[in-house]
Design an enzyme around this catalytic site. Structure first.
Site: not given
Ligand SMILES: *Cc1c(COP(=O)(O)O)cnc(C)c1O
Length: 352
Positions: A36, A129
């Site tokens: 993302k 969350r």
């Molecule tokens: C964005 C996200 C990640 C990745 O997070 P980073 O800090 O970029 O490694 C992992 N798990 C979920 C559920 C996320 O939304």
């Protein structure tokens, strides 16, 4: 070349990803690459696959669709919208879930097209969350087991996303215990025990991650080659796999203190300045619409970011007497900056 631009170096990204992928592997962990932060540009995702990655994860089903042709399992890491259930089943092999109503919709959508959709149940270990509260996890698992169009294949949790809760032995242990309880009760295998995002990397390297955790979802640090959570350099990591380039549109000597009465700035904050005398100041044609300014770091250590409004980035370039209007300034990015630059329509992407 059009500016501002985001230049993505595939070779450096593959090398960055490989460091994290291999270190995970050494700890018995399969790393899903989270796409993302770069808007799931397929050629860039392919560079992560080239490092060994077998699972691509994104929070938007639209992004998984863009990567449909790539040879990797697709993992939706935001709880699906019921209104998107059909697309989720079409483009994601597996999704994170915590709501039985959503899971029922996915089950129905899957049955309609003769598929079985995989479910990774998220547990809230306290970060507040997403996730089912840990005491209710078995109850949700019971309900998932009754549905024919879905298969419960994983248990996971998120850290440091809202509440700032850091992963430790105890809260990661909840994932393992829940997975084992489900396995014991139903005689099934919980294939994924998913330990979290980039914040879990340092604990993993320190040996704090308990045995039984076998999956991680890493975005940020495998991209920028730096562990911003732990504040640590990563040996061999390239911090410039992603570079933002912006053009100078004004360059003048001006005071460092504004002149006149100080009110609120464009974002409602009252700015505070330090008097550094007359400065050589450059304005780059990029702003808060395109990047998170706090996450920009000039490649040249002679340049200092002073701040930005929606469309103007202000730099102190006193130490760079040779810079001229029309020249380009380069920046490395951290998470928020990369996420914003990747998704801004005004930033042209170049994959090299
Ligand atoms: C964005 C996200 C990640 C990745 O997070 P980073 O800090 O970029 O490694 C992992 N798990 C979920 C559920 C996320 O939304």
């Amino acid at each position: 070349m059009r500016y501002p631009s985001l230049v993505i170096n595939r070779k450096k990204l593959t090398e960055n990803t490989k460091i994290f992928y291999d270190n995970c592997k050494e700890h018995g962990i399969n790393m899903a690459a989270v796409t993302k932060c770069y808007n799931a540009i397929p050629e860039v995702a392919q560079a992560q696959i080239d490092a060994g990655v077998t699972m691509l994860a994104d929070s938007r089903v639209e992004n998984l669709k863009k990567m449909a042709h790539l040879d990797a399992e697709k993992f939706l890491i935001r709880i699906p919208m019921i209104s998107q259930a059909d697309e989720v089943v079409q483009y994601a092999d597996i999704s994170v879930n915590s709501e039985i109503e959503v899971i029922k919709a996915l089950s129905q959508a899957a049955l309609k097209v003769g598929k079985v959709h995989k479910i990774l149940m998220m547990i809230d270990i306290g970060d507040l969350r997403e996730g089912v509260w840990k005491d209710d996890a078995m109850d949700l698992a019971d309900q998932i087991m009754e549905l024919k169009g879905v298969q419960l294949v994983g248990v996971g949790a998120n850290f440091s996303c809202f509440g700032g809760v850091i992963p430790d032995r105890e809260n990661l242990g909840i994932i393992v215990k829940t997975a084992e309880a489900i396995e014991a009760k139903y005689g099934i295998k919980i294939e994924y025990r998913s330990g979290g995002n980039s914040v879990t990397y340092d604990p993993m390297m320190q040996g704090i991650v308990p045995e039984g955790i076998n999956h991680m979802r890493f975005g940020e640090l495998s991209l920028v080659g730096y562990d911003g959570f732990a504040g640590k350099e990563v040996p061999g990591g390239h911090r410039d796999a992603f570079i933002l380039k912006a053009e100078i549109v004004e360059l003048k000597e001006k005071p460092s203190l504004p002149i006149g009465q100080i009110g609120r700035d464009a974002f409602g904050d009252i700015p505070v300045f330090e008097d550094k005398g007359i400065m050589r100041r450059a304005i780059c044609a990029v702003g808060r619409q395109d990047v998170k300014v706090e996450d920009l770091k000039p490649v040249s250590d002679k340049i200092e970011v002073l701040g930005a409004s929606s469309d103007h980035l202000l730099l102190n370039v006193t130490a760079c007497p040779d810079l001229k209007v029309g020249q380009i300034v380069e920046f490395t990015l951290e998470y928020g900056g990369l996420l914003a630059a990747s998704t801004s329509n005004y930033v042209t992407k170049y994959v090299i």
